[in-house]
Motif scaffolding. Sequence first.
Motif, PDB file in Angstrom:
ATOM      1  N   MET A   1       0.849  -1.194   0.000  1.00 47.75           N
ATOM      2  CA  MET A   1       0.000   0.000   0.000  1.00 47.75           C
ATOM      3  C   MET A   1       0.886   1.246   0.000  1.00 47.75           C
ATOM      4  N   GLU A   2       0.807   2.038  -1.054  1.00 50.44           N
ATOM      5  CA  GLU A   2       1.607   3.250  -1.159  1.00 50.44           C
ATOM      6  C   GLU A   2       0.809   4.437  -0.647  1.00 50.44           C
ATOM      7  N   LEU A   3       1.396   5.156   0.318  1.00 55.07           N
ATOM      8  CA  LEU A   3       0.763   6.335   0.883  1.00 55.07           C
ATOM      9  C   LEU A   3       1.314   7.587   0.213  1.00 55.07           C
ATOM     10  N   VAL A   4       0.431   8.489  -0.150  1.00 57.53           N
ATOM     11  CA  VAL A   4       0.827   9.793  -0.691  1.00 57.53           C
ATOM     12  C   VAL A   4       0.491  10.848   0.353  1.00 57.53           C
ATOM     13  N   TRP A   5       1.493  11.658   0.725  1.00 56.71           N
ATOM     14  CA  TRP A   5       1.320  12.698   1.747  1.00 56.71           C
ATOM     15  C   TRP A   5       1.421  14.062   1.085  1.00 56.71           C
ATOM     16  N   ARG A   6       0.486  14.914   1.437  1.00 52.14           N
ATOM     17  CA  ARG A   6       0.535  16.295   0.945  1.00 52.14           C
ATOM     18  C   ARG A   6      -0.259  17.180   1.901  1.00 52.14           C
ATOM     19  N   ALA A   7      -0.180  18.483   1.700  1.00 57.31           N
ATOM     20  CA  ALA A   7      -0.976  19.410   2.498  1.00 57.31           C
ATOM     21  C   ALA A   7      -2.434  19.390   2.028  1.00 57.31           C
ATOM     22  N   LEU A   8      -3.323  19.687   2.944  1.00 55.16           N
ATOM     23  CA  LEU A   8      -4.727  19.825   2.595  1.00 55.16           C
ATOM     24  C   LEU A   8      -4.970  21.152   1.883  1.00 55.16           C
ATOM     25  N   THR A   9      -6.042  21.192   1.101  1.00 57.93           N
ATOM     26  CA  THR A   9      -6.529  22.438   0.506  1.00 57.93           C
ATOM     27  C   THR A   9      -8.027  22.512   0.761  1.00 57.93           C
ATOM     28  N   THR A  10      -8.610  23.663   0.519  1.00 58.88           N
ATOM     29  CA  THR A  10     -10.055  23.798   0.728  1.00 58.88           C
ATOM     30  C   THR A  10     -10.838  22.874  -0.202  1.00 58.88           C
ATOM     31  N   ALA A  11     -10.239  22.455  -1.294  1.00 60.54           N
ATOM     32  CA  ALA A  11     -10.916  21.514  -2.195  1.00 60.54           C
ATOM     33  C   ALA A  11     -11.110  20.153  -1.542  1.00 60.54           C
ATOM     34  N   ASP A  12     -10.373  19.874  -0.467  1.00 58.82           N
ATOM     35  CA  ASP A  12     -10.482  18.587   0.225  1.00 58.82           C
ATOM     36  C   ASP A  12     -11.623  18.554   1.250  1.00 58.82           C
ATOM     37  N   ILE A  13     -12.280  19.683   1.486  1.00 59.00           N
ATOM     38  CA  ILE A  13     -13.283  19.740   2.552  1.00 59.00           C
ATOM     39  C   ILE A  13     -14.355  18.663   2.409  1.00 59.00           C
ATOM     40  N   PRO A  14     -14.959  18.454   1.243  1.00 58.93           N
ATOM     41  CA  PRO A  14     -15.969  17.384   1.143  1.00 58.93           C
ATOM     42  C   PRO A  14     -15.411  16.009   1.496  1.00 58.93           C
ATOM     43  N   ALA A  15     -14.204  15.708   1.051  1.00 59.09           N
ATOM     44  CA  ALA A  15     -13.617  14.396   1.339  1.00 59.09           C
ATOM     45  C   ALA A  15     -13.296  14.259   2.821  1.00 59.09           C
ATOM     46  N   VAL A  16     -12.815  15.331   3.451  1.00 57.23           N
ATOM     47  CA  VAL A  16     -12.516  15.290   4.882  1.00 57.23           C
ATOM     48  C   VAL A  16     -13.797  15.091   5.681  1.00 57.23           C
ATOM     49  N   ALA A  17     -14.855  15.804   5.318  1.00 61.92           N
ATOM     50  CA  ALA A  17     -16.129  15.657   6.030  1.00 61.92           C
ATOM     51  C   ALA A  17     -16.689  14.241   5.874  1.00 61.92           C
ATOM     52  N   ALA A  18     -16.571  13.667   4.681  1.00 63.23           N
ATOM     53  CA  ALA A  18     -17.053  12.298   4.458  1.00 63.23           C
ATOM     54  C   ALA A  18     -16.237  11.307   5.272  1.00 63.23           C
ATOM     55  N   LEU A  19     -14.912  11.484   5.308  1.00 63.80           N
ATOM     56  CA  LEU A  19     -14.054  10.603   6.098  1.00 63.80           C
ATOM     57  C   LEU A  19     -14.424  10.710   7.577  1.00 63.80           C
ATOM     58  N   TYR A  20     -14.637  11.923   8.037  1.00 65.23           N
ATOM     59  CA  TYR A  20     -14.973  12.137   9.444  1.00 65.23           C
ATOM     60  C   TYR A  20     -16.293  11.441   9.796  1.00 65.23           C
ATOM     61  N   CYS A  21     -17.268  11.504   8.907  1.00 65.96           N
ATOM     62  CA  CYS A  21     -18.553  10.829   9.153  1.00 65.96           C
ATOM     63  C   CYS A  21     -18.362   9.326   9.272  1.00 65.96           C
ATOM     64  N   ALA A  22     -17.486   8.762   8.449  1.00 63.80           N
ATOM     65  CA  ALA A  22     -17.204   7.326   8.524  1.00 63.80           C
ATOM     66  C   ALA A  22     -16.540   6.982   9.858  1.00 63.80           C
ATOM     67  N   VAL A  23     -15.660   7.850  10.330  1.00 65.89           N
ATOM     68  CA  VAL A  23     -15.000   7.646  11.617  1.00 65.89           C
ATOM     69  C   VAL A  23     -16.008   7.740  12.757  1.00 65.89           C
ATOM     70  N   GLU A  24     -16.860   8.759  12.711  1.00 64.92           N
ATOM     71  CA  GLU A  24     -17.828   8.962  13.791  1.00 64.92           C
ATOM     72  C   GLU A  24     -18.831   7.814  13.870  1.00 64.92           C
TER      73      GLU A  24
END
Length: 318
Positions: free
Chosen positions: A1-24
């Motif tokens: 499994m290859e991990l790609v690391w980068r800084a977040l941008t405001t374009a990531d907000i929908p993906a971050v919110a979806a990930l957070y919902c899965a975590v919650e």
Amino acid sequence: MELVWRALTTADIPAVAALYCAVEAVDDTGELLSEEDFAERFDETDLPGGSLAVLVDGALVAYGLAVLRDNPVNTHRVRLDGAVHPDFRRKGIGRQLLQRLILLARKLHTARHPAMPMVVNTMVESRCAGHVALCAELGFTADRCFNELEVALGESLAQVPIPPAYEIVPFSAARDEEVREVCNAAFADHWGSVERSPEEWAASFTNSKRFVPETSFLALAEGAVAGFVLSRHYPVVEELTGVRELWIGDVGTLREHRGRGVASALLSWTLAQAKGQGYQRAGLSVDSANPTRALGVYERAGFELKRTWIDYGLPVSL
């Protein structure tokens, strides 16, 4: 499994919110956040220098934020937030994420406050065993516990009279700067509290979509603010649970007005008004070692313990 690391941008907000919902959905911490809530969090963060996105095959599997304070005193506590998608846990991603966030936080801190000691901290819901174990593994210690309390806004609400020589009025934008100064003074003796700058205050309250001035109230003594209740509403809670909840963000009284029932009266008034405005529940968080005995005020108002959060801290050498 290859991990790609980068800084977040405001374009990531929908993906971050979806990930957070899965975590919650798995962790059940009770902290429900929407895309708008994350937009506010991103505004608090130096995204290029203080954020991380972790991707696998182009999909976000983890994220992290390092959030600095505007006016640290004595020690700068840099808050680390983040999460790993449940499907990608136990693969070492969380450990790498936290370690990398510490390095980012150290770099940001050194650039802004090079002469001040630094502590990174992260809030953990006490039942999240994996998160607790990770903090222990990396040397974090439990610095403080915060109790999250709830009360149903039913017929049994306590009615507390307003003390003589005080009046309760709605929050007014005209008093915004006065309330900021009173809030800073009221919390000056609270653990971990730092003065909120005008910019930080505006982000938390006056410019925040979550702040509800119509359900926030001030106690006046001889025309000056002596105490306050400042409230927030998170629509996502109602959307996901069906319960309209008022979040009591800050309750405070100036030291010289404590012990007179001001906070109890303000809280009682706020809950009664909230009930009339259609709220079904109120919640708040309180330091378990609060020096002003606030826990007793909340318990007498009917609040009961729902969950406990632990503030884990780690001193970072510069």
